[in-house]
Design an enzyme around this catalytic site. Structure first.
Site, short mmCIF file in Angstrom:
data_model
loop_
_atom_site.label_atom_id
_atom_site.label_comp_id
_atom_site.label_asym_id
_atom_site.label_seq_id
_atom_site.Cartn_x
_atom_site.Cartn_y
_atom_site.Cartn_z
N THR A 14 0.82 -1.21 0.00
CA THR A 14 0.00 0.00 0.00
C THR A 14 0.85 1.26 0.00
OG1 THR A 14 -1.78 -1.15 1.18
CG2 THR A 14 -1.80 1.26 1.26
N SER A 57 1.72 -7.63 -1.14
CA SER A 57 2.60 -8.57 -0.46
C SER A 57 2.01 -9.97 -0.37
CB SER A 57 2.97 -8.06 0.95
OG SER A 57 1.86 -8.11 1.82
N THR A 88 1.79 -4.86 4.15
CA THR A 88 1.63 -5.29 5.54
C THR A 88 1.27 -6.77 5.69
OG1 THR A 88 -0.69 -4.57 5.54
CG2 THR A 88 0.96 -2.98 6.30
#
EC number: 3.5.1.1
Length: 350
Positions: A14, A57, A88
């Site tokens: 992000t 991710s 994250t």
């Protein structure tokens, strides 16, 4: 004052999103494009940008860990610290893998950060996390700290002790089984003194081998053993992790007993790890009979390893072709609290 030299490695997430002309979010064309939106970053360090990946991710795999580890090893002699920008969802996985591949006390400080919102979103946390990460790195460089850390919100965490605990709150990571390494405050970075200091400066060759062919299974009442047997007989699974009920208990009575399956896997050379579902908890498999029977069948306790660390350590052991029991019960990079109970349980089943 001479600025520290920091290599910034971009892996997506992000924090790596920018708004295009149509207002839609897209991956930044480069780490440079991203950092251009936080001009203050250049005041804290001399930054060298290395775009390694631009992915959510969720799509990062052990091959990306290997690429990152190789880059970190290559830049050790020409920088003072490393900052990794990362999504994250799997940040703790990548940080753990990196910590296991590098020599303890023998590498530069490394910080991972990311964000819950893109840089250009209203009330974003991205710029604050980025600056907090740079400030933490500056202090870690001055104090000769050799840690792989996650800096997110107001927390400085050991990477291999961290887990993601929220998809919406700005303090998205916690370290439930180990104290924080520090905090990001209005007065600066405050460290707790629990960090590892750099004691080795010799060049090193990291071990980048990981085997992702593992399966993690939540223990649920009534789980048929045939489900696990099918996985074993597929020959595609090289390791199993059972997220247990309680402190490491596994069904051990009647047709739903998983003890025979654990024995089959062990006899076939497929390690079976047992973790606890309790966040911040620790396995104590010798405490109750269901856990003891699993131990006797060859299951391996994981102590206070996070689920993430247990998975990555198993992947590393399999990738390196080394004994999973010895590797799992050894504290490699501060990821495990070795206790007498764990050692006793291990010796009981050798």
């Amino acid at each position: 004052m001479t600025l520290p030299r920091i290599v910034v490695i971009g892996m997506g997430g992000t924090i790596g999103m920018v708004r295009g002309g149509d207002g839609a979010l897209r991956p930044a064309a480069s780490v440079g494009e991203l950092l251009d939106q936080v001009p203050a970053a250049a005041r804290y360090a001399e930054l060298t940008l290395v775009p390694l990946a631009s992915l959510d991710s969720t799509n990062l795999a052990p091959s990306h860990w290997t690429a990152l580890i190789d880059v970190v090893a290559q830049v050790q002699e020409r920088c003072d610290g490393v900052l990794v920008l990362h999504g994250t969802d799997t940040m703790a996985y990548t940080a753990t893998a990196l910590s296991l591949a590098l020599p303890r006390g023998g590498h530069l400080p490394i910080v991972f950060t990311g964000s819950q919102l893109p840089l250009k979103s209203d009330h974003t946390d991205a710029a604050r996390n980025l600056i907090g990460a740079l400030l933490t790195l500056r202090l870690a460089i001055r104090r000769q700290i050799a840690e792989v850390m996650i800096v997110f919100g107001d927390r400085v965490l050991r990477g291999n002790r961290a887990i993601k605990t929220s998809e919406i709150h700005f303090p998205a990571f916690d370290s439930p089984a180990f104290p924080l390494l520090g905090e990001v405050t209005a007065a600066g970075i405050r460290l707790t003194g629990l960090h590892t200091e750099r004691t080795l400066t010799a060049p090193f060759v990291p071990d980048t081998r990981f085997d992702g062919a593992i399966l993690t299974v939540d223990m649920t009442p009534g789980l048929p053993p045939e489900v696990l047997r099918a996985v074993l007989h597929s020959r595609h699974c090289h390791g199993i992790i059972l997220r247990s009920l309680g402190t490491g208990n596994v069904p051990n009575v009647g047709p739903l007993s998983l003890v025979p399956v654990i024995q089959e896997a062990t006899d076939a050379g497929i390690p079976v790890l047992v973790t606890t579902k309790f966040v911040g908890g620790s396995t104590r498999m010798g405490l109750y009979e269901p856990g003891r029977d699993a131990l006797d069948a060859g299951a391996l306790p994981t102590g206070d390893l996070t689920d993430v660390a247990a998975q990555v350590k198993l992947m590393a052991a399999l990738g390196r072709g080394i004994d999973a029991r010895d590797f799992l019960l050894t504290d490699i990079a501060g990821e495990l609290t070795v206790t007498e109970d764990m050692e006793d349980e291990s010796h009981d089943v050798l």
